[in-house]
Design a protein around this motif. Structure first.
Motif, PDB file in Angstrom:
ATOM      1  N   LYS A  90     -43.185 -38.303   1.153  1.00 31.46           N
ATOM      2  CA  LYS A  90     -44.244 -39.005   0.428  1.00 31.46           C
ATOM      3  C   LYS A  90     -44.168 -40.486   0.734  1.00 31.46           C
ATOM      4  N   GLY A  91     -45.343 -41.075   0.858  1.00 29.78           N
ATOM      5  CA  GLY A  91     -45.492 -42.521   1.015  1.00 29.78           C
ATOM      6  C   GLY A  91     -46.749 -42.904   0.269  1.00 29.78           C
ATOM      7  N   ASP A  92     -47.875 -42.984   0.996  1.00 31.28           N
ATOM      8  CA  ASP A  92     -49.173 -43.253   0.376  1.00 31.28           C
ATOM      9  C   ASP A  92     -49.707 -42.026  -0.353  1.00 31.28           C
ATOM     10  N   ASN A  93     -49.277 -40.860   0.065  1.00 29.87           N
ATOM     11  CA  ASN A  93     -49.826 -39.588  -0.423  1.00 29.87           C
ATOM     12  C   ASN A  93     -49.239 -39.192  -1.771  1.00 29.87           C
ATOM     13  N   SER A  94     -50.078 -38.614  -2.634  1.00 32.75           N
ATOM     14  CA  SER A  94     -49.581 -38.131  -3.926  1.00 32.75           C
ATOM     15  C   SER A  94     -49.012 -36.718  -3.793  1.00 32.75           C
ATOM     16  N   SER A  95     -49.499 -35.956  -2.815  1.00 30.97           N
ATOM     17  CA  SER A  95     -48.953 -34.617  -2.540  1.00 30.97           C
ATOM     18  C   SER A  95     -48.080 -34.700  -1.297  1.00 30.97           C
ATOM     19  N   ALA A  96     -46.839 -34.293  -1.430  1.00 32.67           N
ATOM     20  CA  ALA A  96     -45.883 -34.392  -0.331  1.00 32.67           C
ATOM     21  C   ALA A  96     -46.311 -33.533   0.853  1.00 32.67           C
ATOM     22  N   VAL A  97     -46.021 -34.007   2.073  1.00 37.97           N
ATOM     23  CA  VAL A  97     -46.290 -33.240   3.283  1.00 37.97           C
ATOM     24  C   VAL A  97     -44.974 -32.671   3.806  1.00 37.97           C
ATOM     25  N   ALA A  98     -45.057 -31.493   4.421  1.00 36.02           N
ATOM     26  CA  ALA A  98     -43.869 -30.811   4.946  1.00 36.02           C
ATOM     27  C   ALA A  98     -43.556 -31.302   6.355  1.00 36.02           C
ATOM     28  N   ILE A  99     -42.272 -31.561   6.605  1.00 30.75           N
ATOM     29  CA  ILE A  99     -41.776 -31.989   7.912  1.00 30.75           C
ATOM     30  C   ILE A  99     -40.635 -31.052   8.297  1.00 30.75           C
ATOM     31  N   SER A 100     -40.665 -30.542   9.523  1.00 31.15           N
ATOM     32  CA  SER A 100     -39.581 -29.686  10.021  1.00 31.15           C
ATOM     33  C   SER A 100     -39.312 -30.007  11.485  1.00 31.15           C
TER      34      SER A 100
ATOM     35  N   VAL B  29     -46.182 -43.613   6.625  1.00 32.78           N
ATOM     36  CA  VAL B  29     -44.806 -43.765   7.090  1.00 32.78           C
ATOM     37  C   VAL B  29     -44.755 -43.524   8.599  1.00 32.78           C
ATOM     38  N   THR B  30     -44.099 -44.430   9.312  1.00 34.74           N
ATOM     39  CA  THR B  30     -43.890 -44.256  10.743  1.00 34.74           C
ATOM     40  C   THR B  30     -42.404 -44.056  11.020  1.00 34.74           C
ATOM     41  N   ALA B  31     -42.103 -43.418  12.151  1.00 33.43           N
ATOM     42  CA  ALA B  31     -40.719 -43.162  12.535  1.00 33.43           C
ATOM     43  C   ALA B  31     -40.478 -43.710  13.932  1.00 33.43           C
ATOM     44  N   GLN B  32     -39.268 -44.212  14.130  1.00 34.10           N
ATOM     45  CA  GLN B  32     -38.847 -44.651  15.462  1.00 34.10           C
ATOM     46  C   GLN B  32     -37.355 -44.414  15.600  1.00 34.10           C
TER      47      GLN B  32
END
Length: 188
Positions: free
Chosen positions: A37-47, A76-79
């Motif tokens: 979660k970041g801007d989103n109120s509903s969490a997104v799944a990451i695998s 959210v960004t990743a590096q």
């Protein structure tokens, strides 16, 4: 906080920016499933799974790609974090970043740490006490930090915000900045 400071810029001459950064420490050859979660109120799944080459950028490429595929939803960004051999998550406007481990079996290694403020001699240093989120259902998070800026010196006094804010500014002379680096050019 940043929005409140910026609403008073005309009176104070001080502007504010906010940013959140979290360093993830992950185990070689492990698989990860979590919500983000970041801007989103509903969490997104990451695998994704981490490679086994000893903490190289290629080991984390699948995770970085999976997280960045959700940037439009989360902000959210990743590096790759070459200093700490892990993944650096960032939110450019300072919203909290929240991860919940949804793996069916606990991971061997999975921690989230915030970064200390960069200095001229130390960059990408993680805080000493990471949040351990290897257990199923464990939650890790990072809060944003606020940077105040002005072309004049200023002082911060907290008048009851509850954040225990207090600071005195220090001006950086452009003549003392190394503008051949990205960070130095941004400060100029």
């Amino acid at each position: 906080i940043a929005a409140g400071v910026n609403s008073q810029t005309a009176k104070t001459g001080v502007t504010a920016s906010a940013r959140t950064d979290i360093g993830l420490t992950l185990g070689q050859g492990e698989s990860y499933s979590f919500t983000l979660k970041g801007d989103n109120s509903s969490a997104v799944a990451i695998s994704f799974s981490v490679g086994t080459a000893g903490g190289t950028a290629n080991d984390f490429a699948a995770g970085i790609s999976a997280i960045n595929a959700q940037t439009a939803n989360t902000g959210v960004t990743a590096q790759y974090d070459s200093t700490n051999k892990g993944i650096k998550l960032s939110h450019s406007t300072g919203n909290d970043i929240v991860l919940t481990n949804t793996a069916a079996v606990a991971n061997t290694t999975f921690t989230a740490s915030t970064y200390k403020t960069d200095t001229a001699t130390a960059k990408d240093v993680l805080t000493a006490t990471p949040l351990d989120i290897k257990g199923v259902g464990a939650v890790g998070f990072g809060n944003g930090r606020v940077t105040l800026d002005s072309d004049k010196s200023f002082e911060v006094k907290d008048t009851g915000s509850g954040y225990a804010l207090a600071a005195t500014s220090s001006l950086k002379s452009v003549a003392s900045l190394d503008v051949t680096t990205f960070d130095g050019a941004q400060l100029a």
